[in-house]
Design an enzyme around this catalytic site. Sequence first.
Site, PDB file in Angstrom:
ATOM      1  N   GLY A  60       0.279 -25.266 -28.701  1.00 51.51           N
ATOM      2  CA  GLY A  60      -0.163 -25.284 -27.311  1.00 51.51           C
ATOM      3  C   GLY A  60      -1.517 -25.954 -27.208  1.00 51.51           C
ATOM      4  N   LYS A  68      -8.532 -18.743 -29.679  1.00 55.63           N
ATOM      5  CA  LYS A  68      -9.921 -19.172 -29.878  1.00 55.63           C
ATOM      6  C   LYS A  68     -10.817 -18.858 -28.680  1.00 55.63           C
ATOM      7  CE  LYS A  68      -8.553 -22.908 -32.969  1.00 55.63           C
ATOM      8  NZ  LYS A  68      -7.106 -22.949 -32.828  1.00 55.63           N
ATOM      9  N   THR A 126      -1.364 -16.757 -28.499  1.00 57.19           N
ATOM     10  CA  THR A 126      -0.033 -16.838 -27.883  1.00 57.19           C
ATOM     11  C   THR A 126       0.878 -17.742 -28.682  1.00 57.19           C
ATOM     12  OG1 THR A 126      -0.717 -18.671 -26.444  1.00 57.19           O
ATOM     13  CG2 THR A 126      -0.879 -16.428 -25.534  1.00 57.19           C
ATOM     14  N   ASN A 132       3.492 -20.412 -28.012  1.00 57.92           N
ATOM     15  CA  ASN A 132       3.923 -21.323 -26.954  1.00 57.92           C
ATOM     16  C   ASN A 132       5.352 -21.756 -27.232  1.00 57.92           C
ATOM     17  OD1 ASN A 132       1.259 -22.144 -25.344  1.00 57.92           O
ATOM     18  ND2 ASN A 132       0.789 -21.777 -27.487  1.00 57.92           N
ATOM     19  N   GLU A 170       4.091 -18.825 -22.523  1.00 53.68           N
ATOM     20  CA  GLU A 170       3.232 -18.389 -23.608  1.00 53.68           C
ATOM     21  C   GLU A 170       3.405 -16.891 -23.811  1.00 53.68           C
ATOM     22  OE1 GLU A 170      -0.808 -19.997 -23.499  1.00 53.68           O
ATOM     23  OE2 GLU A 170      -0.158 -21.204 -21.787  1.00 53.68           O
ATOM     24  N   TYR A 184       3.764 -21.428 -35.537  1.00 53.95           N
ATOM     25  CA  TYR A 184       4.294 -22.777 -35.343  1.00 53.95           C
ATOM     26  C   TYR A 184       5.548 -23.056 -36.151  1.00 53.95           C
ATOM     27  CZ  TYR A 184      -0.416 -23.152 -33.541  1.00 53.95           C
ATOM     28  OH  TYR A 184      -1.578 -22.926 -32.865  1.00 53.95           O
ATOM     29  N   ARG A 207       1.952  -9.745 -12.538  1.00 57.89           N
ATOM     30  CA  ARG A 207       1.134 -10.311 -11.464  1.00 57.89           C
ATOM     31  C   ARG A 207       1.357 -11.807 -11.328  1.00 57.89           C
ATOM     32  NH1 ARG A 207      -3.062 -13.319 -13.562  1.00 57.89           N
ATOM     33  NH2 ARG A 207      -3.643 -12.831 -15.706  1.00 57.89           N
ATOM     34  N   PHE A 220      -9.540 -17.748 -11.824  1.00 56.58           N
ATOM     35  CA  PHE A 220     -10.555 -16.700 -11.770  1.00 56.58           C
ATOM     36  C   PHE A 220     -11.926 -17.337 -11.633  1.00 56.58           C
ATOM     37  CE2 PHE A 220      -6.902 -14.809 -13.724  1.00 56.58           C
ATOM     38  CZ  PHE A 220      -6.878 -13.526 -13.197  1.00 56.58           C
TER      39      PHE A 220
END
Length: 135
Positions: A15, A21, A27, A29, A78, A90, A103, A108
């Site tokens: 991703g 990081k 996640t 991907n 993700e 991977y 949600r 943000f």
Amino acid sequence: MQILPYHFEGEVVRGFGRGGKELGCPTANMDDTVIENLPDGLKVGVYYGKATFKGNTYSMAMSVGWNPQYHNEKKTVEVHLIDYAGGDFYGKRLSAVIVGYIRDMRSFASLEELKTAIAKDIEIARRGTTEQGKL
């Protein structure tokens, strides 16, 4: 038409490298095949469920969409495996079932606000999959 629960399986691809990081939330991907085969009516947002990876099952929180915080132009799926302490994902296969919606995706005001929202998402996912019992 009922969309959930929804099961998918696919290969984990590289991703943007921000999850672990920058956000402290690694996640997996999912490949384009997973994204292309999402059911009509599954809206973008944050979901919870269970995922199986390397023979182990984990509660998961996952996002489906364009990550508006980063203005992505490509839709992504993700998956965050809650309590997974292993290495890279991977090139490996992951299967999952989405059981609930948390949600909408949104931007943000700050990275810290996003991190707080992600921490809440993970707690909701942990509770939601525990309350669901066996999936």
